[in-house]
Design a protein around this motif. Structure first.
Motif, PDB file in Angstrom:
ATOM      1  N   HIS A  16       0.817  -1.209   0.000  1.00 15.53           N
ATOM      2  CA  HIS A  16       0.000   0.000   0.000  1.00 15.53           C
ATOM      3  C   HIS A  16       0.853   1.263   0.000  1.00 15.53           C
ATOM      4  CE1 HIS A  16      -3.212   2.815   0.764  1.00 15.53           C
ATOM      5  NE2 HIS A  16      -4.053   1.848   0.439  1.00 15.53           N
ATOM      6  N   GLY A  17       0.480   2.194  -0.858  1.00 17.41           N
ATOM      7  CA  GLY A  17       1.222   3.438  -1.006  1.00 17.41           C
ATOM      8  C   GLY A  17       1.279   4.264   0.260  1.00 17.41           C
ATOM      9  N   ASP A  18       0.260   4.163   1.122  1.00 19.39           N
ATOM     10  CA  ASP A  18       0.273   4.919   2.375  1.00 19.39           C
ATOM     11  C   ASP A  18       1.460   4.524   3.246  1.00 19.39           C
ATOM     12  OD1 ASP A  18      -2.010   6.253   1.642  1.00 19.39           O
ATOM     13  OD2 ASP A  18      -3.345   5.066   2.912  1.00 19.39           O
ATOM     14  N   VAL A  19       1.832   3.242   3.218  1.00 16.36           N
ATOM     15  CA  VAL A  19       2.970   2.765   4.007  1.00 16.36           C
ATOM     16  C   VAL A  19       4.259   3.397   3.483  1.00 16.36           C
ATOM     17  CG1 VAL A  19       4.321   0.727   4.658  1.00 16.36           C
ATOM     18  CG2 VAL A  19       1.816   0.601   4.601  1.00 16.36           C
ATOM     19  N   TYR A  20       4.423   3.390   2.165  1.00 15.15           N
ATOM     20  CA  TYR A  20       5.621   3.981   1.557  1.00 15.15           C
ATOM     21  C   TYR A  20       5.705   5.470   1.888  1.00 15.15           C
ATOM     22  CZ  TYR A  20       9.321   4.753  -1.812  1.00 15.15           C
ATOM     23  OH  TYR A  20      10.521   5.085  -2.389  1.00 15.15           O
ATOM     24  N   TYR A  21       4.606   6.174   1.728  1.00 14.39           N
ATOM     25  CA  TYR A  21       4.572   7.611   2.017  1.00 14.39           C
ATOM     26  C   TYR A  21       4.924   7.878   3.478  1.00 14.39           C
ATOM     27  CZ  TYR A  21       2.736  12.276   2.878  1.00 14.39           C
ATOM     28  OH  TYR A  21       2.596  13.580   3.269  1.00 14.39           O
ATOM     29  N   GLU A  22       4.361   7.104   4.383  1.00 10.77           N
ATOM     30  CA  GLU A  22       4.623   7.291   5.808  1.00 10.77           C
ATOM     31  C   GLU A  22       6.114   7.146   6.119  1.00 10.77           C
ATOM     32  OE1 GLU A  22       4.122   4.892   9.923  1.00 10.77           O
ATOM     33  OE2 GLU A  22       2.451   4.734   8.521  1.00 10.77           O
ATOM     34  N   ILE A  23       6.766   6.196   5.474  1.00 11.34           N
ATOM     35  CA  ILE A  23       8.198   6.001   5.713  1.00 11.34           C
ATOM     36  C   ILE A  23       8.961   7.268   5.344  1.00 11.34           C
ATOM     37  CG2 ILE A  23      10.258   4.744   4.960  1.00 11.34           C
ATOM     38  CD1 ILE A  23       8.337   2.261   4.669  1.00 11.34           C
ATOM     39  N   TYR A  24       8.736   7.804   4.149  1.00  7.71           N
ATOM     40  CA  TYR A  24       9.477   9.003   3.728  1.00  7.71           C
ATOM     41  C   TYR A  24       9.041  10.257   4.469  1.00  7.71           C
ATOM     42  CZ  TYR A  24      12.545   7.026   0.330  1.00  7.71           C
ATOM     43  OH  TYR A  24      13.564   6.333  -0.250  1.00  7.71           O
ATOM     44  N   ARG A  25       7.800  10.327   4.882  1.00 10.27           N
ATOM     45  CA  ARG A  25       7.321  11.517   5.587  1.00 10.27           C
ATOM     46  C   ARG A  25       7.738  11.507   7.057  1.00 10.27           C
ATOM     47  NH1 ARG A  25       4.264  14.390   8.653  1.00 10.27           N
ATOM     48  NH2 ARG A  25       2.752  15.913   8.004  1.00 10.27           N
ATOM     49  N   GLU A  26       7.553  10.376   7.729  1.00 14.72           N
ATOM     50  CA  GLU A  26       7.715  10.317   9.180  1.00 14.72           C
ATOM     51  C   GLU A  26       8.938   9.543   9.667  1.00 14.72           C
ATOM     52  OE1 GLU A  26       5.793  11.741  11.482  1.00 14.72           O
ATOM     53  OE2 GLU A  26       4.338  12.553  10.069  1.00 14.72           O
ATOM     54  N   ARG A  27       9.345   8.508   8.914  1.00 13.88           N
ATOM     55  CA  ARG A  27      10.370   7.599   9.425  1.00 13.88           C
ATOM     56  C   ARG A  27      11.491   7.346   8.419  1.00 13.88           C
ATOM     57  NH1 ARG A  27       8.234   2.442  10.027  1.00 13.88           N
ATOM     58  NH2 ARG A  27       6.619   2.876   8.535  1.00 13.88           N
ATOM     59  N   PRO A  28      12.129   8.385   7.902  1.00 13.98           N
ATOM     60  CA  PRO A  28      13.184   8.143   6.915  1.00 13.98           C
ATOM     61  C   PRO A  28      14.351   7.335   7.482  1.00 13.98           C
ATOM     62  CG  PRO A  28      13.220  10.423   7.637  1.00 13.98           C
ATOM     63  CD  PRO A  28      11.963   9.809   8.203  1.00 13.98           C
ATOM     64  N   HIS A  29      14.540   7.378   8.803  1.00 10.25           N
ATOM     65  CA  HIS A  29      15.636   6.620   9.425  1.00 10.25           C
ATOM     66  C   HIS A  29      15.427   5.107   9.306  1.00 10.25           C
ATOM     67  CE1 HIS A  29      12.570   7.511  12.457  1.00 10.25           C
ATOM     68  NE2 HIS A  29      12.838   6.317  12.937  1.00 10.25           N
ATOM     69  N   ASP A  30      14.223   4.645   8.914  1.00  8.86           N
ATOM     70  CA  ASP A  30      13.970   3.216   8.697  1.00  8.86           C
ATOM     71  C   ASP A  30      14.484   2.725   7.339  1.00  8.86           C
ATOM     72  OD1 ASP A  30      12.728   3.105  11.138  1.00  8.86           O
ATOM     73  OD2 ASP A  30      10.693   2.907  10.350  1.00  8.86           O
ATOM     74  N   VAL A  31      14.730   3.633   6.411  1.00 12.39           N
ATOM     75  CA  VAL A  31      15.103   3.239   5.047  1.00 12.39           C
ATOM     76  C   VAL A  31      16.391   2.408   4.998  1.00 12.39           C
ATOM     77  CG1 VAL A  31      15.687   4.097   2.737  1.00 12.39           C
ATOM     78  CG2 VAL A  31      13.818   5.152   4.030  1.00 12.39           C
TER      79      VAL A  31
END
Length: 148
Positions: A16-31
């Motif tokens: 789901h795109g919402d999960v991808y967006y959330e990572i870049y918006r809120e949790r970039p340190h998870d990448v």
């Protein structure tokens, strides 16, 4: 040929795109835990003006970039980063990356737009940077499927 330009790439993702967006918006340190090309990310996302510093591999070399979040649009699922320091600016006077996620029903796409101004005509278009970002997107998708 002009010094300024824009390159755009889009890739379909199966989660789901919402999960991808959330990572870049809120949790970039998870990448970095999801892909091999990103070695580390320091700083916080989530707000315009936030600074994020990352180390990454591009064309077989480890590079650094410091980005400022320039825009966040939750309705469009868009995050725009502007590079303010780092290796990219050795070739480009300005460089920004916009991540936009499009979701409808079962279709989810991530569109990356790179806007740049080259320091000289001899500098190549940033197509290799675009390919690296698209590869990272697909590797994040693979990571998501491995967790299932």
């Amino acid at each position: 040929m002009g010094l300024r330009g824009k390159v755009v790439g889009q890739v379909e993702i199966s989660f789901h795109g919402d999960v991808y967006y959330e990572i870049y918006r809120e949790r970039p340190h998870d990448v970095p835990s999801m892909c091999s090309a990103i070695h580390s990310i320091e700083g916080q996302g989530g707000t315009v003006g936030s600074t994020i510093t990352l180390k990454f591999t591009h064309d077989g070399k480890t590079k650094m970039a410091e980005d400022v979040i320039e825009a966040i649009d939750d309705e469009k699922k868009l995050v725009k980063f502007r590079v303010v320091k780092g290796d990219i600016l050795e070739a480009y006077k300005s460089f920004s990356l916009t991540c936009e996620v499009h979701s409808n029903d079962d279709d989810h796409f991530v569109t990356w737009t790179l806007e740049y101004e080259k320091l000289s005509e001899e500098i190549p278009l940033p197509l290799s940077y675009l390919q690296t970002i698209l590869d990272i997107t697909k590797e994040m998708e693979d990571h998501h499927h491995a967790k299932k």
